[in-house]
Motif scaffolding. Structure first.
Motif, PDB file in Angstrom:
ATOM      1  N   ASN A 165      60.374 -40.727  31.403  1.00 55.54           N
ATOM      2  CA  ASN A 165      59.664 -41.704  30.581  1.00 55.54           C
ATOM      3  C   ASN A 165      60.623 -42.479  29.684  1.00 55.54           C
ATOM      4  N   GLY A 166      61.771 -42.824  30.247  1.00 57.70           N
ATOM      5  CA  GLY A 166      62.752 -43.607  29.521  1.00 57.70           C
ATOM      6  C   GLY A 166      63.700 -42.813  28.657  1.00 57.70           C
ATOM      7  N   ALA A 167      63.482 -41.512  28.550  1.00 57.68           N
ATOM      8  CA  ALA A 167      64.349 -40.669  27.721  1.00 57.68           C
ATOM      9  C   ALA A 167      65.344 -39.922  28.597  1.00 57.68           C
ATOM     10  N   ALA A 168      66.591 -39.826  28.129  1.00 57.29           N
ATOM     11  CA  ALA A 168      67.613 -39.086  28.865  1.00 57.29           C
ATOM     12  C   ALA A 168      67.333 -37.590  28.791  1.00 57.29           C
ATOM     13  N   THR A 169      67.710 -36.875  29.837  1.00 56.82           N
ATOM     14  CA  THR A 169      67.625 -35.420  29.815  1.00 56.82           C
ATOM     15  C   THR A 169      69.004 -34.835  30.084  1.00 56.82           C
ATOM     16  N   ALA A 170      69.164 -33.577  29.704  1.00 59.75           N
ATOM     17  CA  ALA A 170      70.378 -32.825  30.005  1.00 59.75           C
ATOM     18  C   ALA A 170      70.072 -31.810  31.095  1.00 59.75           C
ATOM     19  N   VAL A 171      71.082 -31.513  31.900  1.00 59.82           N
ATOM     20  CA  VAL A 171      70.967 -30.517  32.973  1.00 59.82           C
ATOM     21  C   VAL A 171      72.247 -29.694  33.000  1.00 59.82           C
ATOM     22  N   LEU A 172      72.181 -28.552  33.646  1.00 58.68           N
ATOM     23  CA  LEU A 172      73.378 -27.764  33.865  1.00 58.68           C
ATOM     24  C   LEU A 172      74.244 -28.477  34.908  1.00 58.68           C
ATOM     25  N   LEU A 173      75.479 -28.742  34.551  1.00 60.66           N
ATOM     26  CA  LEU A 173      76.348 -29.485  35.457  1.00 60.66           C
ATOM     27  C   LEU A 173      76.528 -28.751  36.780  1.00 60.66           C
ATOM     28  N   ALA A 174      76.699 -27.435  36.732  1.00 54.15           N
ATOM     29  CA  ALA A 174      76.933 -26.660  37.956  1.00 54.15           C
ATOM     30  C   ALA A 174      75.748 -26.721  38.904  1.00 54.15           C
ATOM     31  N   ASP A 175      74.536 -26.856  38.356  1.00 55.30           N
ATOM     32  CA  ASP A 175      73.348 -26.966  39.201  1.00 55.30           C
ATOM     33  C   ASP A 175      73.149 -28.390  39.709  1.00 55.30           C
ATOM     34  N   TRP A 176      73.390 -29.359  38.841  1.00 55.21           N
ATOM     35  CA  TRP A 176      73.127 -30.761  39.157  1.00 55.21           C
ATOM     36  C   TRP A 176      74.160 -31.317  40.131  1.00 55.21           C
ATOM     37  N   LEU A 177      75.428 -30.939  39.939  1.00 54.29           N
ATOM     38  CA  LEU A 177      76.523 -31.461  40.766  1.00 54.29           C
ATOM     39  C   LEU A 177      77.397 -30.313  41.269  1.00 54.29           C
ATOM     40  N   PRO A 178      76.844 -29.451  42.092  1.00 54.46           N
ATOM     41  CA  PRO A 178      77.603 -28.263  42.509  1.00 54.46           C
ATOM     42  C   PRO A 178      78.828 -28.569  43.352  1.00 54.46           C
ATOM     43  N   ASP A 179      78.856 -29.728  43.999  1.00 58.80           N
ATOM     44  CA  ASP A 179      79.956 -30.048  44.912  1.00 58.80           C
ATOM     45  C   ASP A 179      80.969 -31.020  44.318  1.00 58.80           C
ATOM     46  N   ALA A 180      80.902 -31.264  43.019  1.00 59.43           N
ATOM     47  CA  ALA A 180      81.864 -32.177  42.395  1.00 59.43           C
ATOM     48  C   ALA A 180      83.273 -31.617  42.544  1.00 59.43           C
ATOM     49  N   PRO A 181      84.230 -32.402  43.082  1.00 63.37           N
ATOM     50  CA  PRO A 181      85.581 -31.889  43.315  1.00 63.37           C
ATOM     51  C   PRO A 181      86.369 -31.730  42.016  1.00 63.37           C
ATOM     52  N   GLU A 182      87.471 -30.995  42.095  1.00 65.61           N
ATOM     53  CA  GLU A 182      88.264 -30.702  40.909  1.00 65.61           C
ATOM     54  C   GLU A 182      89.225 -31.832  40.548  1.00 65.61           C
ATOM     55  N   GLY A 183      90.029 -32.333  41.486  1.00 70.71           N
ATOM     56  CA  GLY A 183      90.930 -33.444  41.197  1.00 70.71           C
ATOM     57  C   GLY A 183      92.230 -33.018  40.550  1.00 70.71           C
ATOM     58  N   PRO A 184      93.058 -33.995  40.104  1.00 72.34           N
ATOM     59  CA  PRO A 184      94.369 -33.692  39.527  1.00 72.34           C
ATOM     60  C   PRO A 184      94.255 -32.998  38.174  1.00 72.34           C
ATOM     61  N   THR A 185      95.348 -32.361  37.763  1.00 73.42           N
ATOM     62  CA  THR A 185      95.366 -31.643  36.486  1.00 73.42           C
ATOM     63  C   THR A 185      96.639 -31.985  35.717  1.00 73.42           C
ATOM     64  N   GLY A 186      96.642 -31.670  34.413  1.00 71.38           N
ATOM     65  CA  GLY A 186      97.835 -31.793  33.590  1.00 71.38           C
ATOM     66  C   GLY A 186      98.418 -33.196  33.580  1.00 71.38           C
ATOM     67  N   GLU A 187      99.749 -33.271  33.634  1.00 74.21           N
ATOM     68  CA  GLU A 187     100.428 -34.560  33.602  1.00 74.21           C
ATOM     69  C   GLU A 187     100.063 -35.424  34.806  1.00 74.21           C
ATOM     70  N   SER A 188      99.791 -34.773  35.947  1.00 76.79           N
ATOM     71  CA  SER A 188      99.384 -35.544  37.123  1.00 76.79           C
ATOM     72  C   SER A 188      98.076 -36.280  36.864  1.00 76.79           C
TER      73      SER A 188
END
Length: 363
Positions: A177-200
């Motif tokens: 109804n026009g209002a934002a909601t929050a969700v658990l990231l691990a449930d909502w986007l379980p396949d999100a990749p990790e990507g580079p870390t640190g200085e990279s």
């Protein structure tokens, strides 16, 4: 080192971001990937910021990408502010930026009486609530936090929700109804990749920034990302050592852009002006330390009146020529006085207004 005039700089920057030179991108995800996130304190202007850069999409397509396809996600990233980013970029951006903005938030947490013990308890309440109830609004989470003594009024609940997001535990989910909601990231986007870390990760973010925002200086990158200038300069040196940078002069400042964009330096301008209706707080208006190249000095207060506000702008070939506001599904446009003597401007403005109306139209 080649010196660029203002028109050349604006042409490079706007083409890089898909808001000039006739350049647009094919999908919402492609657009957001290119600009490394769309500023999104308010979801509606953020959607316009995606639409103005993307061929043929509608606001419904942006919502589909956020809530159904989940190729996009909304949370706290660059500068510790709300952005829409691609799911592919979410985890590595959080890993790079989240710890920094948590450290920078520590003083404000102490001022609000949010000690580590309370923060940890609140985190448990938030994650347990989302696990049991699914998508929940800020008001609903605030009610749950009140049980452990967090005031319902004031900024405490907001900072605790933001803290959980910066720690990679939650993100925005479907609107209700026009209002934002929050969700658990691990449930909502379980396949999100990790990507580079640190200085990279810092180097990759700088590479991506220059691809879209160049020509720019390390200080511009630091201000846009929220990372320290020292980290920005290290990333510049790494990119330069690998032969990825082309150095240019912009108003007597040393700047760079990706070497593989060198062929864009001498592209001829389009026969008609490229007009885009940028929303408030658009990336183009916040992506550099100074807006001197994008907003005429005489009208700077019309775009940046103070108090951190940045108004929606009528962009003509990379230069703000007026302001606009939504009205009945179209743009209520006010050009700066005197209006620019640009051949074909009226027709280009009408086309931009038609594009906005099509984007906002509800099926």
């Amino acid at each position: 080192m080649r010196a660029l005039n203002d028109d050349q700089v604006r042409a490079l920057r706007t083409r890089g971001q898909g808001i000039g030179g006739g350049v647009t991108f094919g999908t919402a995800a492609e657009t957001v990937e290119r600009v490394v996130g769309i500023q999104a304190q308010d979801a509606r202007p953020a959607a316009v910021g995606i639409g103005v850069r993307t061929r043929g999409i509608t606001a419904a397509d942006v919502r589909l990408a956020l809530e159904e396809d989940r190729t996009l996600a909304r949370g706290w990233f660059l500068r510790g502010t709300l952005h829409i980013v691609t799911t592919a970029d979410l985890r590595w951006l959080l890993a790079l930026l989240g710890p920094r903005f948590l450290r920078l938030s520590a003083r404000r947490h102490r001022e609000l009486g949010l000690d580590e013990a309370l923060c940890d308890r609140a985190e448990t309440v938030i994650t347990d609530t989302l696990a049991a109830r699914g998508p929940s609004t800020r008001e609903e989470l605030t009610d749950r936090l009140a049980v452990i003594g967090v005031p319902k009024r004031g900024q405490e609940a907001f900072h605790l929700i933001r803290r959980a997001a910066l720690r990679g535990l939650i993100c925005h989910g479907p609107s209700r109804n026009g209002a934002a909601t929050a969700v658990l990231l691990a449930d909502w986007l379980p396949d999100a990749p990790e990507g580079p870390t640190g200085e990279s990760a810092v180097t990759e973010l700088a590479r991506r920034y220059l691809r879209a925002y160049g020509p720019a200086a390390p200080e511009d990158f630091a201000g846009w990302s929220g990372l320290p200038v020292t980290a920005a300069r290290r990333a510049w040196r790494t990119l330069d050592a690998s032969g990825e940078l082309l150095h240019v002069r912009v108003r007597e400042q040393d700047c760079a852009l990706p070497a593989d964009r060198a062929d864009e330096l001498d592209l001829a301008p389009l026969p008609a002006p490229d007009v885009r209706l940028l929303p408030g707080y658009d990336n183009y208006l916040v992506g550099y330390r100074s807006s001197a190249l994008s907003v005429p000095a005489a009208h700077a207060k019309r775009i940046r009146p103070g108090g951190g506000q940045i108004h929606a702008a009528v962009l003509v070939d990379g230069l703000a020529r007026g302001t606009w506001s939504p009205r009945h599904g179209r743009a209520d446009i006010t050009l700066f006085d005197p209006p620019p003597a640009v051949p074909g401007l009226a027709d280009s403005i009408a086309t931009a207004d038609d594009d906005l109306a099509r984007f906002l139209r509800t099926p």
